[in-house]
Design a protein around this motif. Structure first.
Motif, PDB file in Angstrom:
ATOM      1  N   VAL A  23     -24.155  18.441  -9.047  1.00  0.00           N
ATOM      2  CA  VAL A  23     -23.908  19.278  -7.840  1.00  0.00           C
ATOM      3  C   VAL A  23     -23.851  20.609  -8.274  1.00  0.00           C
ATOM      4  CG1 VAL A  23     -22.408  19.876  -6.169  1.00  0.00           C
ATOM      5  CG2 VAL A  23     -22.799  17.360  -6.242  1.00  0.00           C
ATOM      6  N   LEU A  24     -23.015  21.013  -9.327  1.00  0.00           N
ATOM      7  CA  LEU A  24     -22.616  21.976  -9.866  1.00  0.00           C
ATOM      8  C   LEU A  24     -23.859  22.771 -10.683  1.00  0.00           C
ATOM      9  CD1 LEU A  24     -18.978  22.191 -11.339  1.00  0.00           C
ATOM     10  CD2 LEU A  24     -19.674  23.392  -9.263  1.00  0.00           C
ATOM     11  N   GLY A  25     -24.645  21.784 -11.409  1.00  0.00           N
ATOM     12  CA  GLY A  25     -25.556  22.358 -12.088  1.00  0.00           C
ATOM     13  C   GLY A  25     -26.984  22.877 -11.278  1.00  0.00           C
ATOM     14  N   ASN A  26     -27.098  22.214 -10.221  1.00  0.00           N
ATOM     15  CA  ASN A  26     -28.128  22.590  -9.212  1.00  0.00           C
ATOM     16  C   ASN A  26     -28.032  23.507  -7.927  1.00  0.00           C
ATOM     17  OD1 ASN A  26     -30.729  20.837  -9.771  1.00  0.00           O
ATOM     18  ND2 ASN A  26     -28.937  19.791 -10.238  1.00  0.00           N
ATOM     19  N   PHE A  27     -26.546  23.494  -7.385  1.00  0.00           N
ATOM     20  CA  PHE A  27     -26.343  24.490  -6.334  1.00  0.00           C
ATOM     21  C   PHE A  27     -25.750  25.683  -7.135  1.00  0.00           C
ATOM     22  CE2 PHE A  27     -26.079  20.621  -3.616  1.00  0.00           C
ATOM     23  CZ  PHE A  27     -26.554  21.088  -2.671  1.00  0.00           C
ATOM     24  N   GLY A  28     -25.314  25.732  -8.293  1.00  0.00           N
ATOM     25  CA  GLY A  28     -24.819  26.957  -8.830  1.00  0.00           C
ATOM     26  C   GLY A  28     -25.939  27.541  -9.578  1.00  0.00           C
ATOM     27  N   ARG A  29     -27.357  27.055  -9.504  1.00  0.00           N
ATOM     28  CA  ARG A  29     -28.477  27.807  -9.813  1.00  0.00           C
ATOM     29  C   ARG A  29     -29.046  28.204  -8.726  1.00  0.00           C
ATOM     30  NH1 ARG A  29     -28.641  23.284 -13.848  1.00  0.00           N
ATOM     31  NH2 ARG A  29     -28.451  24.232 -15.929  1.00  0.00           N
ATOM     32  N   SER A  30     -28.961  27.917  -7.491  1.00  0.00           N
ATOM     33  CA  SER A  30     -29.525  28.043  -6.269  1.00  0.00           C
ATOM     34  C   SER A  30     -29.531  29.688  -5.990  1.00  0.00           C
ATOM     35  CB  SER A  30     -28.996  27.343  -5.242  1.00  0.00           C
ATOM     36  OG  SER A  30     -27.954  27.714  -4.713  1.00  0.00           O
ATOM     37  N   LYS A  31     -30.493  30.281  -5.036  1.00  0.00           N
ATOM     38  CA  LYS A  31     -30.120  31.718  -4.794  1.00  0.00           C
ATOM     39  C   LYS A  31     -29.059  32.016  -3.974  1.00  0.00           C
ATOM     40  CE  LYS A  31     -35.370  32.491  -4.494  1.00  0.00           C
ATOM     41  NZ  LYS A  31     -36.385  33.094  -3.737  1.00  0.00           N
ATOM     42  N   ASP A  32     -28.680  30.959  -3.075  1.00  0.00           N
ATOM     43  CA  ASP A  32     -27.335  31.155  -2.285  1.00  0.00           C
ATOM     44  C   ASP A  32     -26.264  31.105  -3.291  1.00  0.00           C
ATOM     45  OD1 ASP A  32     -28.982  31.466  -0.145  1.00  0.00           O
ATOM     46  OD2 ASP A  32     -28.846  29.180   0.370  1.00  0.00           O
ATOM     47  N   GLY A  33     -26.411  30.302  -4.454  1.00  0.00           N
ATOM     48  CA  GLY A  33     -25.180  30.232  -5.280  1.00  0.00           C
ATOM     49  C   GLY A  33     -25.321  30.796  -6.480  1.00  0.00           C
ATOM     50  N   GLU A  34     -26.208  31.943  -6.794  1.00  0.00           N
ATOM     51  CA  GLU A  34     -26.391  32.315  -7.925  1.00  0.00           C
ATOM     52  C   GLU A  34     -25.292  32.929  -8.823  1.00  0.00           C
ATOM     53  OE1 GLU A  34     -29.334  35.360  -7.666  1.00  0.00           O
ATOM     54  OE2 GLU A  34     -28.572  36.352  -6.418  1.00  0.00           O
ATOM     55  N   ASN A  35     -24.333  33.275  -7.941  1.00  0.00           N
ATOM     56  CA  ASN A  35     -23.002  34.106  -8.521  1.00  0.00           C
ATOM     57  C   ASN A  35     -21.919  32.916  -8.608  1.00  0.00           C
ATOM     58  OD1 ASN A  35     -24.173  36.547  -8.775  1.00  0.00           O
ATOM     59  ND2 ASN A  35     -23.991  36.962  -6.498  1.00  0.00           N
ATOM     60  N   ALA A  36     -22.023  31.885  -8.218  1.00  0.00           N
ATOM     61  CA  ALA A  36     -21.073  30.719  -8.185  1.00  0.00           C
ATOM     62  C   ALA A  36     -20.727  30.398  -9.567  1.00  0.00           C
ATOM     63  CB  ALA A  36     -21.647  29.366  -7.345  1.00  0.00           C
ATOM     64  N   VAL A  37     -21.801  29.992 -10.452  1.00  0.00           N
ATOM     65  CA  VAL A  37     -21.519  29.546 -11.706  1.00  0.00           C
ATOM     66  C   VAL A  37     -22.234  30.314 -12.758  1.00  0.00           C
ATOM     67  CG1 VAL A  37     -21.806  27.434 -13.441  1.00  0.00           C
ATOM     68  CG2 VAL A  37     -21.671  27.037 -10.996  1.00  0.00           C
ATOM     69  N   GLY A  38     -21.197  31.068 -13.708  1.00  0.00           N
ATOM     70  CA  GLY A  38     -21.962  32.153 -14.396  1.00  0.00           C
ATOM     71  C   GLY A  38     -22.664  31.293 -15.875  1.00  0.00           C
ATOM     72  N   SER A  39     -23.512  32.146 -16.266  1.00  0.00           N
ATOM     73  CA  SER A  39     -24.504  31.422 -17.270  1.00  0.00           C
ATOM     74  C   SER A  39     -23.503  31.258 -18.399  1.00  0.00           C
ATOM     75  CB  SER A  39     -25.386  32.437 -17.721  1.00  0.00           C
ATOM     76  OG  SER A  39     -24.728  33.845 -18.399  1.00  0.00           O
ATOM     77  N   TYR A  40     -22.250  31.845 -18.834  1.00  0.00           N
ATOM     78  CA  TYR A  40     -21.558  31.349 -19.875  1.00  0.00           C
ATOM     79  C   TYR A  40     -20.837  30.054 -19.786  1.00  0.00           C
ATOM     80  CZ  TYR A  40     -18.627  33.469 -16.449  1.00  0.00           C
ATOM     81  OH  TYR A  40     -18.087  34.129 -15.153  1.00  0.00           O
ATOM     82  N   VAL A  41     -20.644  29.508 -18.242  1.00  0.00           N
ATOM     83  CA  VAL A  41     -19.938  28.274 -18.137  1.00  0.00           C
ATOM     84  C   VAL A  41     -21.144  27.096 -18.691  1.00  0.00           C
ATOM     85  CG1 VAL A  41     -19.648  26.429 -16.312  1.00  0.00           C
ATOM     86  CG2 VAL A  41     -18.846  28.869 -16.292  1.00  0.00           C
ATOM     87  N   TYR A  42     -22.344  27.349 -18.486  1.00  0.00           N
ATOM     88  CA  TYR A  42     -23.344  26.477 -18.948  1.00  0.00           C
ATOM     89  C   TYR A  42     -23.613  26.376 -20.238  1.00  0.00           C
ATOM     90  CZ  TYR A  42     -25.282  26.575 -14.210  1.00  0.00           C
ATOM     91  OH  TYR A  42     -25.468  26.437 -12.628  1.00  0.00           O
TER      92      TYR A  42
END
Length: 421
Positions: free
Chosen positions: A269-288
């Motif tokens: 869920v985090l990996g896919n919604f966090g990458r979506s356009k609506d949630g692009e600011n949800a998960v920072g690249s450094y978290v990945y």
């Protein structure tokens, strides 16, 4: 020597072995680390025979790694692996990847379990069918870190590379979740005295269904929280994801659902919604990047642990003989688990000619099966499962890993591909 000392030893040797492999052996990390760890374990055994008072094996055997492996290592690695799965990136290969992952694991588990059960019986080794199923499931797990790093050394078609990397990321989580659900079915049966088909089916549905719902909830909760955290607050976002994994595992156990599935679904869920356009600011690249680094670090430690496993497994010839039978059985089951789904899907879509051999031979086993086998405290047949897992993983990493280039060259005869090293 405490359990933290043992962990410190693993970290120390992981660092030393990575240095030696990087600058001297120059092998793929999984192969180099396993080879060095196996050599070291033999040296430790020889040293211990002459100086019993300094025998490291005696210290290792005193401690139960089950809680550390189950509560932390498995949850973290499954979450990190799921976090890297990007369904949009899979594109039109999503359906083949899902079919290969789910159907492939089921086929592989059943084939391995059936053949191991009858082989063990013929050798006079007592191994229940449920234990054979657990072994079949856990050894069906392939290592995404080892596979990804190996295929990156080649220039393959985008379709084949996507299939390999995507299937590897999903395969491990599905196989491990299935293995631990089967363990829970055994525990439930042991608790009530007997368990009919309906009871076993209920445990299966409860673990998977409850884990699915709980995982979706924790994934949604984490996504909702991360959307309101500034991406510059690196430590906060990382701590939130760590809290999700740890608390999710704890609550899942309280609810008697699959904690490993909770970790997988939260990561998806985090990996896919966090990458979506609506949630692009949800998960920072450094978290990945943080979770990828943590996954690769734990994977390195597990490859070292594979070598040290020689210090704790029973040195019985019949167990090792069954383990070598398991090597060939696992290879056959992997080929069958790739052949059947691809032949079925070939009716409606095309596949590269080299897909079956590359997917079959490129499926390197890694640290996850070892972690699961060592976490099976008080499970009947654990010593046999641990020994077979050790033999299969070591042979897979060393034999398949070192000969994979030959398979790639055969594939290259009909497909333009460049060796990158």
């Amino acid at each position: 020597m405490s359990i933290f000392d043992i962990i410190a030893v693993l970290i120390f040797f992981s660092g030393v072995f990575i240095f030696i492999n990087t600058f001297y052996l120059k092998l793929p990390s999984s192969i180099g680390l396993t080879l060095l760890a196996v050599i070291l374990s033999f040296l430790v055994l020889i040293f211990g025979a002459f100086f019993p008072e300094f025998h490291l094996a005696e210290h290792v055997k005193k401690y139960d790694f089950a809680e550390v492996l189950y509560r932390f290592v498995l949850s973290v690695m499954l979450f990190a692996g799921a976090l890297n799965v990007d369904f949009k990136k899979l594109g039109d290969q999503l359906v083949p990847v899902l079919v290969l992952s789910f159907l492939g694991v089921l086929i592989s588990t059943f084939v391995i379990a059936t053949l191991i059960y009858f082989t063990a019986g013929a050798m006079g080794i007592g191994l229940s069918f449920i234990a054979s199923m657990v072994f079949g499931a856990l050894i069906s797990s392939t290592d995404p870190v080892a596979i990804t790093k190996t295929i990156q050394r080649f220039k393959m078609s985008n379709e084949l590379e996507t299939k390999i990397s995507g299937e590897a990321l999903l395969n491990g989580g599905i196989a491990i979740v299935l293995a631990l659900v089967l363990v829970n079915i055994y525990k439930e049966e042991a608790a009530v005295g007997s368990l009919n088909f309906t009871g076993a089916a209920w445990v299966f549905v409860r673990d998977l269904g409850g884990g699915l719902i709980a995982g979706l909830f924790f994934g949604w909760l984490g996504y909702s929280v991360l959307k309101y955290i500034d991406n510059d607050a690196v430590e906060v976002e990382v701590l939130v994801t760590l809290a999700l994994v740890m608390s999710g595992s704890y609550i899942a156990d309280l609810l008697s659902v699959s904690s490993m599935l909770v970790a997988v679904m939260t990561g998806l869920v985090l990996g896919n919604f966090g990458r979506s356009k609506d949630g692009e600011n949800a998960v920072g690249s450094y978290v990945y990047r943080f979770w990828q680094l943590l996954e690769e670090t734990l994977a390195a430690m597990l490859f070292v642990l594979i070598g040290f496993e020689m210090l704790v497994i029973p040195l019985r010839l019949d167990y090792f003989a069954l383990g070598f039978f398991a090597v060939n059985i696992a290879l056959f089951a992997r080929w069958l688990s790739v052949f059947i789904p691809i032949r079925l899907m070939s009716m409606s879509r095309s596949f590269d000619d080299g897909t079956i051999p590359v997917l079959s031979w490129g499926a390197l086993r890694g640290g996850l099966p070892v972690a699961v086998s060592l976490s099976l405290t008080n499970f009947p047949g654990q010593e046999i499962i641990v020994t077979m897992t050790y033999v299969v993983v070591v042979c897979s990493v060393l034999y398949q890993g070192l000969t994979l280039t030959k398979v790639m060259r055969v594939y290259n005869e009909n497909h333009p591909m460049k060796w990158l090293d």
